[in-house]
Scaffold this motif. Sequence first.
Motif, PDB file in Angstrom:
ATOM      1  N   UNK A 235       0.839  -1.198   0.000  1.00  0.00           N
ATOM      2  CA  UNK A 235       0.000   0.000   0.000  1.00  0.00           C
ATOM      3  C   UNK A 235       0.871   1.244   0.000  1.00  0.00           C
ATOM      4  N   UNK A 236       0.398   2.295  -0.671  1.00  0.00           N
ATOM      5  CA  UNK A 236       1.083   3.572  -0.592  1.00  0.00           C
ATOM      6  C   UNK A 236       0.091   4.706  -0.830  1.00  0.00           C
ATOM      7  N   UNK A 237       0.487   5.886  -0.375  1.00  0.00           N
ATOM      8  CA  UNK A 237      -0.376   7.059  -0.471  1.00  0.00           C
ATOM      9  C   UNK A 237       0.432   8.227  -1.021  1.00  0.00           C
ATOM     10  N   UNK A 238      -0.192   9.000  -1.895  1.00  0.00           N
ATOM     11  CA  UNK A 238       0.439  10.191  -2.479  1.00  0.00           C
ATOM     12  C   UNK A 238      -0.140  11.434  -1.828  1.00  0.00           C
ATOM     13  N   UNK A 244       4.849  13.636  -3.138  1.00  0.00           N
ATOM     14  CA  UNK A 244       5.621  12.404  -2.981  1.00  0.00           C
ATOM     15  C   UNK A 244       4.717  11.269  -2.519  1.00  0.00           C
ATOM     16  N   UNK A 245       5.232  10.049  -2.690  1.00  0.00           N
ATOM     17  CA  UNK A 245       4.546   8.836  -2.250  1.00  0.00           C
ATOM     18  C   UNK A 245       5.152   8.363  -0.931  1.00  0.00           C
ATOM     19  N   UNK A 246       4.303   7.706  -0.133  1.00  0.00           N
ATOM     20  CA  UNK A 246       4.749   7.155   1.136  1.00  0.00           C
ATOM     21  C   UNK A 246       4.107   5.788   1.338  1.00  0.00           C
ATOM     22  N   UNK A 247       4.888   4.829   1.824  1.00  0.00           N
ATOM     23  CA  UNK A 247       4.379   3.489   2.053  1.00  0.00           C
ATOM     24  C   UNK A 247       3.454   3.471   3.263  1.00  0.00           C
ATOM     25  N   UNK A 248       2.366   2.696   3.160  1.00  0.00           N
ATOM     26  CA  UNK A 248       1.401   2.563   4.240  1.00  0.00           C
ATOM     27  C   UNK A 248       1.467   1.175   4.841  1.00  0.00           C
ATOM     28  N   UNK A 249       1.314   1.107   6.150  1.00  0.00           N
ATOM     29  CA  UNK A 249       1.252  -0.174   6.848  1.00  0.00           C
ATOM     30  C   UNK A 249      -0.220  -0.487   7.109  1.00  0.00           C
ATOM     31  N   UNK A 250      -0.811  -1.275   6.204  1.00  0.00           N
ATOM     32  CA  UNK A 250      -2.230  -1.587   6.287  1.00  0.00           C
ATOM     33  C   UNK A 250      -2.440  -3.083   6.130  1.00  0.00           C
TER      34      UNK A 250
END
Length: 425
Positions: A235-238, A244-250
Motif C-alpha cells: 500500500x502507498x499514499x500520495x 511524494x509517495x509514502x508506504x502505508x502499513x495496512x
Amino acid sequence: MLIEQPNHSSVPNSSIPPILHHLNREKSNKSMASSPIPDDVALTILSKLPLKSLKRFTCVHKSWPPLLENPYFMNMFRTNFLSKHDSSYDDDTSLLLVSTDSMVYPNPKSPYLLSGDKFENIVKLNWSPPFQGEFPFLIGSFIHGIVCLQSNRAKFVLWNPATHEFKILPPSPLEYKRYVNIMISSLGFGYDPVRDDFKLIRLLWYYPPSGCDGNGDGWQGPLPDPLPFNYGPGWEIYSLRSNSWRKLDMPFVHDVPLIDCDNDMCMNGVCHWFGIVEEYRNETHYLASFNLSNEVFCITPLPLDLTSRWVRKSLVALSESIAVILKNEETTSFHIWILGELGVKESWTKLFIVGPMPGVALPIGVGKNGDIFFRKENGELALFDLSTNMLEEIAIEEQLDAYSRIRSYKERLLPIGRTEHRLFL
C-alpha cells in the motif's frame, strides 16, 4: 417502480407500529400529566432521523424492529432521505461525463459537460495533452474542481477541466523493482480537510515474471536465489502537498476490480472500495474504508445479497450516504442498499427497489435529489428520478461504453493544489 408505497393521506390504525401503542399505554398507566405524542407525529419525527440513529432505536424495545417493515413509515423515511440537501450540489454544479473506449482502441472519447435543470446544456470538451492517444481511467470524484485520472500506461495525472491545467504525478520507488511484474489498483482520490491536502491511495501487486523475462527493464536471465524482497502487495499514499509517495502499513484486503461498475468513492475525507478477505479458502466480502486524515482503516461486512464475487454492484454516494446499487439480471430491477454506520454489518438497509427496467445496463453516476444516471444496453444515457420513478433519456453525440462514468463537477479557476483555504504549492 419503487417498493410498494401506500396512500399518504391518512395513517391506518393497522399500519401503526405496535411500539407506539405500547408507549402510549405505558404513559397512560403512569398517569402522566402531559398527553402522549400522537402516532402520526411520532412517525413523522422518527422518519427524519438518520439511518444510523433509526437502527439504534430499534434496539430500545422488542416492538421497534417492525418500524422498518412498516410501509407507511418507510414511505416517509424514503421521502425525507431523498430531500436531504447534498452539500456537493448547488446552482453552480455541473456533471462531467467521461466516456472511454475499451483498451482495444487507442483514442479515448471526448468528455462532456452537462448542466441545466434537465441537463439540457451539453458541451463537448477536449482532453488535455497527457491523455491524447491514451486511455484514462477515472479515479474517485472531483475535489475542488480537480480529478485524478490513470492512463493505460500507469501514468497518474491531476486535471482541471476548467483551466486545462494538468499535473503528472511523480513515480513511486515501489514501482521500480527488478525480477517482478507489477499491477496497480487505484482505490481512492480525495481531500484531507485536516491538512488541506489532496491524496491518492493505491495498492501495488507484485508477480513473479513469466519465463525468464523481468518487468521490461532490460533484465533477462534466471531469477536470483534468494530474491532481494518478498512477493506480495504493498500500500502507498500520495500527498500533493509534499508531491511524494509514502508506504502505508495496512492489513491486506483484496480489492474487487469490476470493470463496468463503480468500485470506489470518496466522501467527507474517507475513501471506500469493495474488498475481499480470504481465510482458509473462505471469502468474506467487505466495504473497505480509509480515512485520509488519521489514516485509520475500517472494514464493514456486506450483507449476504451483496457477497457474490460476480454480482454486478456499484458503489455510490446517495443523499450523502454510502449506497450500493445491485442489479438483478433476471428481473432487470435494481436494489439500493444504504449503510447506516461504518463497521456495523447490521446497519445495511435495502431502501429502494427500482424496476423492472428492461434495456437498462448499469448505473454510471448519481446526480442531485436522488437522480441516478444509467447506461442503457444500446449505449444511450438515461436518468432515473427516485422521487418520481421516471426514466428519461438524455441525448449525446456518442454512445456510452462499459467505462463511462458521470461525476458532479464544480468549476474552479484556481491552480491545482490551491484551495479556498490556503496555497501550498
